[in-house]
Design a protein around this motif. Structure first.
Motif, PDB file in Angstrom:
ATOM      1  N   GLY A   1       0.810  -1.210   0.000  1.00  0.00           N
ATOM      2  CA  GLY A   1       0.000   0.000   0.000  1.00  0.00           C
ATOM      3  C   GLY A   1       0.846   1.263   0.000  1.00  0.00           C
ATOM      4  N   VAL A   2       1.907   1.277   0.801  1.00  0.00           N
ATOM      5  CA  VAL A   2       2.795   2.437   0.850  1.00  0.00           C
ATOM      6  C   VAL A   2       3.508   2.611  -0.492  1.00  0.00           C
ATOM      7  N   ALA A   3       3.959   1.513  -1.085  1.00  0.00           N
ATOM      8  CA  ALA A   3       4.622   1.589  -2.394  1.00  0.00           C
ATOM      9  C   ALA A   3       3.646   2.094  -3.465  1.00  0.00           C
ATOM     10  N   GLY A   4       2.428   1.593  -3.449  1.00  0.00           N
ATOM     11  CA  GLY A   4       1.422   2.036  -4.413  1.00  0.00           C
ATOM     12  C   GLY A   4       1.103   3.515  -4.263  1.00  0.00           C
ATOM     13  N   TYR A   5       1.003   3.953  -3.016  1.00  0.00           N
ATOM     14  CA  TYR A   5       0.738   5.374  -2.767  1.00  0.00           C
ATOM     15  C   TYR A   5       1.898   6.234  -3.262  1.00  0.00           C
ATOM     16  N   GLY A   6       3.124   5.791  -3.046  1.00  0.00           N
ATOM     17  CA  GLY A   6       4.291   6.534  -3.521  1.00  0.00           C
ATOM     18  C   GLY A   6       4.318   6.651  -5.035  1.00  0.00           C
ATOM     19  N   ILE A   7       3.987   5.566  -5.716  1.00  0.00           N
ATOM     20  CA  ILE A   7       3.932   5.592  -7.184  1.00  0.00           C
ATOM     21  C   ILE A   7       2.821   6.521  -7.652  1.00  0.00           C
ATOM     22  N   TRP A   8       1.662   6.454  -7.022  1.00  0.00           N
ATOM     23  CA  TRP A   8       0.539   7.305  -7.393  1.00  0.00           C
ATOM     24  C   TRP A   8       0.898   8.781  -7.226  1.00  0.00           C
ATOM     25  N   ARG A   9       1.564   9.127  -6.116  1.00  0.00           N
ATOM     26  CA  ARG A   9       1.965  10.523  -5.884  1.00  0.00           C
ATOM     27  C   ARG A   9       2.965  10.996  -6.936  1.00  0.00           C
TER      28      ARG A   9
ATOM     29  N   ARG B   1       1.050  11.615 -10.193  1.00  0.00           N
ATOM     30  CA  ARG B   1       0.235  12.837 -10.079  1.00  0.00           C
ATOM     31  C   ARG B   1       1.100  14.091 -10.162  1.00  0.00           C
ATOM     32  N   LYS B   2       2.254  14.076  -9.530  1.00  0.00           N
ATOM     33  CA  LYS B   2       3.147  15.230  -9.568  1.00  0.00           C
ATOM     34  C   LYS B   2       3.632  15.471 -10.986  1.00  0.00           C
ATOM     35  N   GLN B   3       3.947  14.396 -11.694  1.00  0.00           N
ATOM     36  CA  GLN B   3       4.408  14.528 -13.075  1.00  0.00           C
ATOM     37  C   GLN B   3       3.288  15.076 -13.959  1.00  0.00           C
TER      38      GLN B   3
END
Length: 80
Positions: free
Chosen positions: A10-18, A21-23
């Motif tokens: 979950g933490v890894a998925g959230y990091g990828i999602w962020r 989104r930033k890009q």
């Protein structure tokens, strides 16, 4: 141990999602050409014509140009 794996995933998925989104936030919106959204374009209105578009249309004639220049006005161009 299964709960710990889910938490790490979950933490890894959230990091990828962020990161994605930033890009996406740093790039121009879909209707704008590169650099069209920079500077003082606070009203989020792109320039009329092919030069203001991100992708060039295959066909573009003077009627398309007049229609694009009149958007978002309610009246059609007077060239008809």
């Amino acid at each position: 141990m299964g709960l710990l794996r889910w938490a790490v995933a979950g933490v890894a998925g959230y990091g990828i999602w962020r990161a994605v989104r930033k890009q996406q936030d740093e790039s121009a919106p879909a209707a704008f050409a590169e650099g069209e959204n920079s500077g003082g374009n606070f009203s989020q209105v792109r320039s009329a014509g092919v030069d203001g578009m991100r992708s060039n249309p295959k066909r573009w004639d003077k009627v398309d140009e007049a229609s694009d220049e009149s958007f978002p006005a309610s009246d059609p161009p007077s060239t008809y």
